[in-house]
Motif scaffolding. Structure first.
Motif, PDB file in Angstrom:
ATOM      1  N   MET A 150      -2.735  -8.585  -4.896  1.00 51.35           N
ATOM      2  CA  MET A 150      -3.786  -7.571  -4.796  1.00 51.35           C
ATOM      3  C   MET A 150      -4.091  -7.221  -3.347  1.00 51.35           C
ATOM      4  O   MET A 150      -4.334  -6.058  -3.025  1.00 51.35           O
ATOM      5  N   ILE A 151      -4.043  -8.214  -2.472  1.00 52.86           N
ATOM      6  CA  ILE A 151      -4.268  -7.948  -1.049  1.00 52.86           C
ATOM      7  C   ILE A 151      -3.178  -7.017  -0.526  1.00 52.86           C
ATOM      8  O   ILE A 151      -3.446  -6.057   0.203  1.00 52.86           O
ATOM      9  N   ALA A 152      -1.925  -7.283  -0.920  1.00 49.30           N
ATOM     10  CA  ALA A 152      -0.810  -6.439  -0.480  1.00 49.30           C
ATOM     11  C   ALA A 152      -0.964  -5.007  -0.989  1.00 49.30           C
ATOM     12  O   ALA A 152      -0.725  -4.043  -0.248  1.00 49.30           O
ATOM     13  N   ILE A 153      -1.370  -4.853  -2.241  1.00 51.68           N
ATOM     14  CA  ILE A 153      -1.563  -3.502  -2.801  1.00 51.68           C
ATOM     15  C   ILE A 153      -2.699  -2.794  -2.067  1.00 51.68           C
ATOM     16  O   ILE A 153      -2.584  -1.612  -1.713  1.00 51.68           O
ATOM     17  N   ARG A 154      -3.785  -3.505  -1.805  1.00 53.87           N
ATOM     18  CA  ARG A 154      -4.910  -2.899  -1.087  1.00 53.87           C
ATOM     19  C   ARG A 154      -4.514  -2.504   0.328  1.00 53.87           C
ATOM     20  O   ARG A 154      -4.927  -1.456   0.823  1.00 53.87           O
ATOM     21  N   GLY A 158      -4.266   1.429   2.180  1.00 51.08           N
ATOM     22  CA  GLY A 158      -5.138   1.686   3.322  1.00 51.08           C
ATOM     23  C   GLY A 158      -6.557   1.177   3.190  1.00 51.08           C
ATOM     24  O   GLY A 158      -7.482   1.773   3.754  1.00 51.08           O
ATOM     25  N   SER A 159      -6.751   0.071   2.492  1.00 50.33           N
ATOM     26  CA  SER A 159      -8.090  -0.495   2.361  1.00 50.33           C
ATOM     27  C   SER A 159      -8.610  -0.928   3.737  1.00 50.33           C
ATOM     28  O   SER A 159      -7.872  -1.498   4.538  1.00 50.33           O
ATOM     29  N   ALA A 160      -9.897  -0.672   4.009  1.00 51.37           N
ATOM     30  CA  ALA A 160     -10.499  -1.055   5.291  1.00 51.37           C
ATOM     31  C   ALA A 160     -10.588  -2.574   5.414  1.00 51.37           C
ATOM     32  O   ALA A 160     -10.441  -3.120   6.508  1.00 51.37           O
ATOM     33  N   ASN A 161     -10.818  -3.261   4.309  1.00 52.20           N
ATOM     34  CA  ASN A 161     -10.910  -4.722   4.325  1.00 52.20           C
ATOM     35  C   ASN A 161     -10.207  -5.269   3.082  1.00 52.20           C
ATOM     36  O   ASN A 161     -10.864  -5.563   2.082  1.00 52.20           O
ATOM     37  N   PRO A 162      -8.890  -5.412   3.128  1.00 52.53           N
ATOM     38  CA  PRO A 162      -8.146  -5.792   1.924  1.00 52.53           C
ATOM     39  C   PRO A 162      -8.445  -7.196   1.410  1.00 52.53           C
ATOM     40  O   PRO A 162      -8.243  -7.475   0.247  1.00 52.53           O
ATOM     41  N   GLU A 164     -11.443  -8.645   1.227  1.00 52.41           N
ATOM     42  CA  GLU A 164     -12.817  -8.825   0.773  1.00 52.41           C
ATOM     43  C   GLU A 164     -12.901  -9.230  -0.699  1.00 52.41           C
ATOM     44  O   GLU A 164     -13.960  -9.661  -1.161  1.00 52.41           O
ATOM     45  N   ILE A 165     -11.807  -9.138  -1.432  1.00 50.54           N
ATOM     46  CA  ILE A 165     -11.811  -9.477  -2.860  1.00 50.54           C
ATOM     47  C   ILE A 165     -11.586 -10.967  -3.116  1.00 50.54           C
ATOM     48  O   ILE A 165     -11.653 -11.401  -4.257  1.00 50.54           O
ATOM     49  N   VAL A 166     -11.329 -11.750  -2.065  1.00 51.24           N
ATOM     50  CA  VAL A 166     -10.989 -13.163  -2.247  1.00 51.24           C
ATOM     51  C   VAL A 166     -12.100 -13.920  -2.975  1.00 51.24           C
ATOM     52  O   VAL A 166     -11.836 -14.647  -3.932  1.00 51.24           O
ATOM     53  N   GLY A 167     -13.342 -13.759  -2.541  1.00 52.34           N
ATOM     54  CA  GLY A 167     -14.457 -14.483  -3.163  1.00 52.34           C
ATOM     55  C   GLY A 167     -14.636 -14.145  -4.628  1.00 52.34           C
ATOM     56  O   GLY A 167     -14.755 -15.038  -5.476  1.00 52.34           O
TER      57      GLY A 167
END
Length: 196
Positions: A150-154, A158-162, A164-167
């Protein structure tokens, strides 16, 4: 059945596009979707290759064995039917490690190998054993420490903070795994009571 559903969706979209005169828009959407799919796949390949390499290094240095030893009491508790030292345990550990790193695609081959080994232990070859059901439940829910896919897709979009979904990913995957284990134990208990 899934193939039939996809076929119906594709054929009906072509028919609707033809009737409404929007074939050009449908073609553009199909090509744009295919292009996006290829782009995302190439981005995920690099992340997958990186984490598979890290797992291979961890395996060669003995780190995976240390993790397996540390988690073996938990695994033995979750899979009481599997004899100690059986090859299925190693595959289950590899599967869980890949899922912890958010590598669902890398976890799949290990999960399949674990299922093959569990099938060898299964007395009823026509029905899934309790250990197989437990593995499926845990693999489907799986606690994810680092949602790399998911981080790679974000990042790719062009996500500003890819990251941020970890938590929230950790919290939701922990809750899902907890519920999966509770339901699995409940069904095991219910099944055992029925056959006593």
């Amino acid at each position: 059945m899934l193939n039939i559903i996809w076929l119906v969706l594709i054929v009906s979209s072509i028919i609707v596009a033809a009737v409404t005169g929007r074939m050009e828009a449908m073609n553009q959407a199909a090509f744009a979707g295919a292009k996006a799919g290829v782009t995302v796949c190439f981005g995920l390949l690099s992340v997958l290759a990186f984490w598979m390499g890290i797992m291979r290094i961890a395996e060669k240095t003995g780190l995976m064995e240390l993790v397996a030893r540390a988690l073996s009491p938990v695994i033995s508790l979750l899979f009481p039917d599997i004899p100690k030292g059986h090859p299925a345990m190693g595959y289950i550990m590899s599967n869980m490690s890949a899922n912890l790193l958010g590598l669902g695609n890398a976890a799949t081959p290990m999960g399949l190998k674990a299922m093959e080994e569990l099938q060898k232990l299964n007395p009823d070859k026509q029905q899934a054993s309790p250990a197989m059901c437990t593995l499926l439940a845990i693999n489907t829910a799986s606690i994810t420490l680092i949602p790399t896919t998911m981080i790679a897709i974000r990042m790719q979009y062009g996500s500003a903070n890819p990251v941020e979904i970890v938590g929230t990913t950790l919290l939701s995957s922990f809750a899902a795994t907890f519920v999966a284990i509770v339901i699995d134990r409940w069904y095991r208990y219910r099944t055992n009571r029925r056959y006593r």
